[in-house]
Design an enzyme around this catalytic site. Structure first.
Site, PDB file in Angstrom:
ATOM      1  N   ALA A  58      43.609  40.532  38.239  1.00  0.00           N
ATOM      2  CA  ALA A  58      43.566  41.897  38.754  1.00  0.00           C
ATOM      3  C   ALA A  58      42.200  42.149  39.369  1.00  0.00           C
ATOM      4  CB  ALA A  58      43.845  42.904  37.640  1.00  0.00           C
ATOM      5  N   SER A  60      39.848  44.460  42.570  1.00  0.00           N
ATOM      6  CA  SER A  60      39.579  45.862  42.888  1.00  0.00           C
ATOM      7  C   SER A  60      40.642  46.494  43.768  1.00  0.00           C
ATOM      8  CB  SER A  60      38.206  45.988  43.555  1.00  0.00           C
ATOM      9  OG  SER A  60      38.113  45.123  44.677  1.00  0.00           O
ATOM     10  N   LYS A  80      50.959  39.110  45.397  1.00  0.00           N
ATOM     11  CA  LYS A  80      49.800  40.003  45.390  1.00  0.00           C
ATOM     12  C   LYS A  80      50.270  41.415  45.715  1.00  0.00           C
ATOM     13  CE  LYS A  80      45.206  40.505  47.533  1.00  0.00           C
ATOM     14  NZ  LYS A  80      44.249  39.889  48.503  1.00  0.00           N
ATOM     15  N   ASP A 215      34.826  35.317  52.146  1.00  0.00           N
ATOM     16  CA  ASP A 215      34.714  35.822  50.776  1.00  0.00           C
ATOM     17  C   ASP A 215      34.941  34.689  49.770  1.00  0.00           C
ATOM     18  OD1 ASP A 215      34.304  37.703  48.816  1.00  0.00           O
ATOM     19  OD2 ASP A 215      36.364  38.446  48.822  1.00  0.00           O
TER      20      ASP A 215
END
Length: 230
Positions: A58, A60, A80, A215
């Site tokens: 989990a 943000s 997702k 990322d």
């Protein structure tokens, strides 16, 4: 991204930001199932034969479930699911930040006119990127592009999960399930074994394709338990 920058932030701050990678308090699975059914336009069993009772991760903006496709093969996938009302929450936060930026910009122009940075424009550009990140269909396209780039450039030793386009919406992303261990939980020796291929992959992205993973924190990268067919 800031959670992996010890050169910028102190360790206590990094520890808190790391929780946002995949250890945020989850929302209820019942709500997630309702959202999946709403987005896909039918009961859960229409697309999946099973789904984990709790999210496996989990973060943000969303949480991820392990599910099996209703394809006769019981293909395992990662589902997702975007957090409910996240668009409204983000919009309110960005509105407050923009008003603050306007006030700050006024102070800069009054007391430090030599400073030429347009902070309001910077925030506007960042906001566009944030809203784009909330569109999982865009994320699916990016995932497919990165996967194909790696294949086209002969990068071996890593893989990008396949995307199931027909099951992806703005708030749902379904992709190939990968069994593995987060890099932050690997030994130095294990990480060293993958450094060369990771370096080649990122340099190819930066200097060859111009399309890169922006990322690469441990929540987004795994050492796989076994090689894939790719």
């Amino acid at each position: 991204m800031m959670s992996v920058r010890p050169d910028v932030l102190p360790q206590p701050t990094l520890d808190e930001l790391t929780k946002l990678q995949d250890s945020v308090a989850p929302f209820e699975t019942e709500i997630a199932v309702q959202q999946i059914e709403s987005e896909l336009g039918g009961p859960l069993g229409q697309c999946f034969t099973s789904i984990s009772e709790e999210p496996v991760a989990a973060a943000s903006l969303a949480q991820v479930y392990l599910a099996t496709l209703n394809d006769g093969k019981d293909t395992r996938v990662a589902v997702k699911v975007q957090r409910p009302d996240v668009l409204s929450t983000v919009s309110k936060d960005l509105y407050v930040l923009r008003r603050a930026a306007e006030v700050f910009q006024g102070l800069i122009e009054r007391f430090a006119p030599q400073q030429r940075t347009d902070y309001v424009a910077l925030l506007n550009e960042w906001s566009i990127g944030f809203y784009t990140e909330l569109d999982f269909k865009n994320e699916a396209r990016n995932q497919k592009t990165l996967r194909q780039d790696m294949l086209d450039n002969g990068i071996t030793g890593l893989t990008v999960p396949r995307v199931f386009d027909d099951l992806c919406t703005r708030r749902i992303l379904v992709s190939e399930w990968m069994d593995g261990v987060k890099l932050s939980e690997c030994s130095d020796e294990e990480i060293a074994k993958g450094t060369d291929v990771a370096q080649e992959a990122f340099l190819t992205q930066l200097f060859e394709t111009g399309f890169f993973h922006a990322d690469p924190h441990p929540g987004n990268m795994l050492r796989l338990d076994k090689p894939t067919e790719d």
